[in-house]
Design an enzyme around this catalytic site. Sequence first.
Site, PDB file in Angstrom:
ATOM      1  N   THR A  49       0.908  -1.200  -0.007  1.00  0.00           N
ATOM      2  CA  THR A  49      -0.229   0.381  -0.113  1.00  0.00           C
ATOM      3  C   THR A  49       0.518   1.003  -0.455  1.00  0.00           C
ATOM      4  OG1 THR A  49      -1.905  -0.918   0.950  1.00  0.00           O
ATOM      5  CG2 THR A  49      -1.576   1.430   1.473  1.00  0.00           C
ATOM      6  N   LYS A  66       3.742 -12.660   7.685  1.00  0.00           N
ATOM      7  CA  LYS A  66       2.375 -11.672   6.350  1.00  0.00           C
ATOM      8  C   LYS A  66       1.767 -12.380   5.648  1.00  0.00           C
ATOM      9  CE  LYS A  66       1.134  -7.207   5.103  1.00  0.00           C
ATOM     10  NZ  LYS A  66       0.685  -8.113   3.794  1.00  0.00           N
ATOM     11  N   TYR A  89       7.622 -11.877   4.200  1.00  0.00           N
ATOM     12  CA  TYR A  89       5.996 -11.541   3.806  1.00  0.00           C
ATOM     13  C   TYR A  89       5.731 -11.929   2.483  1.00  0.00           C
ATOM     14  CZ  TYR A  89       3.313  -6.978   1.676  1.00  0.00           C
ATOM     15  OH  TYR A  89       1.976  -7.143   0.449  1.00  0.00           O
TER      16      TYR A  89
END
Length: 298
Positions: free
Chosen positions: A49, A165, A137
């Site tokens: 993001t 994540k 990630y």
Amino acid sequence: MPQPIFAGLSAFPLTPADEAGRVETEGLQRLLKRILDADVQSIGLLGSTGTYMYLSREERRRAIAAAVECVNRKVPIIVGIGALRTDEAQALAQDAAKEGADALLLAPVSYTPLTEEEAFRHFEAVAGATDLPLCIYNNPSTTHFNFSEPLLERLAGLPTIQGVKMPLPKDADFAGEIARLRAVTPVGFMIGYSGDWGAAESLLAGGDAWYSVVAGLFPSQAAALTRAATQGQATEVDYLDKAFAPFWRLFKAHGSLRVVYAAANILGLTDAKPPRPILPLSPDLTPAIEAAIAALEG
């Protein structure tokens, strides 16, 4: 005892920048101050993001410095350090440490698809570049690399790698996946999820963290949903989640990045646009985004 850094609600803000990719530090700090007013457990800076892959090393460093100045140790800052080359990711990790980041988030960014051994050695080298805790990630929708459970087990054995994540499981079996990962990772290894529309369910199933796009703009509402889910209040979660449903539909249809840029513009928080070649959403969608905002703020 302090809460583990990779647990609870992690809010991922945009990184406003001009057309030349220069970070608008005042705009970034405005978004961060909004997050600091809510009950978040960490800030995810320069995540997907935060358009980390669209920013130069120098601009990433400027963003970290501005964030550290604004946040002033009130909550931990987790910094995304993904890069194509291992030495570049190591340098980004060291930059983040020097600027005062509290933890790192690393995706296996690649052009040539990576093998598992290549991914392991990349993470091993980057994790060893600083003493900061690092979160894996796992974002196959953008990196086209999906971590196998044996690879996660192997990586979790490295001393600074302390969490992962995860994307939403395709079969929605959060409890099963969490149980399998807990069985092969050390005690205290944190298992969190992104994919906002499924994150509350992941917390109800025993996940440790929600890495949230929407919390970058609506942190108080996301914090309320997180509290209800971590306390096992399924009825309250269902009630609160209904207010987010318009955003979930927009995220699925148009991509969360485009939607949060449009929402941030409507809210007057920034006039920055997504980095090209990503284009802003059509003005025809403005009423739907305004309605989604009203559902959360009403």
